[in-house]
Design an enzyme around this catalytic site. Sequence first.
Site, short mmCIF file in Angstrom:
data_model
loop_
_atom_site.label_atom_id
_atom_site.label_comp_id
_atom_site.label_asym_id
_atom_site.label_seq_id
_atom_site.Cartn_x
_atom_site.Cartn_y
_atom_site.Cartn_z
CG ASP A 8 -1.77 1.06 1.18
OD1 ASP A 8 -1.95 1.91 0.04
OD2 ASP A 8 -2.79 1.09 1.95
CD GLU A 106 -5.60 -1.09 -1.75
OE1 GLU A 106 -5.18 -1.95 -1.04
OE2 GLU A 106 -6.56 -0.53 -1.94
#
Length: 348
Positions: A8, A106
Amino acid sequence: MRRILHIDMDAFFSSVEQKRHPELVGKPVVIGGDGDPTKRGVVSTASYEARKFGIHSAMPLRTAYKLCPHATFLPVDYEEYSRISKKFKAVLGEFTSMIEDVGIDEAFLDISSIDKPSEEVAMEIKRRIKEETDLNCSIGVAPNKLLAKIASDLEKPDGLTIITEEDIEKRIWPLPVRKLWGVGPKTEAYLKEMGIKTIGELAALPMERLVGEFGQSYGSYLCDASRGIDESPLVTHWEPKSISRETTFQRDIDNWQLIAKNLAELTQDVVSNLKEEGYRGRTVTVKVRFTDFKTYTRAKTLDKFTDSEGEIRRAAFDCLGRFELKKKVRLIGVRISNLEKVGNEGRD
């Protein structure tokens, strides 16, 4: 034992802007809309400095401005963010082809077949992403996607968190239920009414109770998820179900020509995206939200799949003509669904 990584990028949009504008490093930055906090629009992301003032994604820009009037507000630049996103995802492809792309900032990786310790692989990924983008990311490592996603959020920014099944009781159960993937504000509020605030308290409930409260599918999911159980595979390829665009007017309008002009522009954008992705569509849907926030849709299914802007625009205006525009309009949108990949014609 599977080894899943969730990568992320930290405060992605604002981090990109702080690299482009070094004078903004260490300062509150809010990205959203066209960058004007006096207009309608929502926060896409905020720097960690801005988050200290309570600003978060999906918050109205006007609210964010009230919370932190000295923040720098910038417009969303998807072209630049997409360019950087491709660079960081190219790095992931150096390690494995088992990648699930879940957003511009992500992704999940399955490193089960890599003959190196998880921490070593994760540290190398972080180093390579830093080299290629000069940005930081947080990585969660766990036996499944659910736990990996929770783990990546535990030590932000620039974190690396490894969760094992033995860690669930100690590290996962004390967390608020909202940390569970798939638990939104409505479910959180409902669980709070039941006296359930933590994942551990949720895990203590019998499945029968959860199924009775939430139905078979969602109740079973909550039961498994709260115990760290997730057998879902990585989806390394997916087909879009629809392509859509919408716009919220700065002021509610009842000018039909302006509404029509915006619908035409949105349709042009959707068709351009449709062609870029290599699809044709059959069903055209127009969405209208009125000044009282009531939202309605009208749809038309064409006789054949098409990527013709003219055909799709005519269908969109046919849908628009079926609305009673007696109230001012707040939002208008268009969606193309029932898609077919170009080149798949005639296949079963």
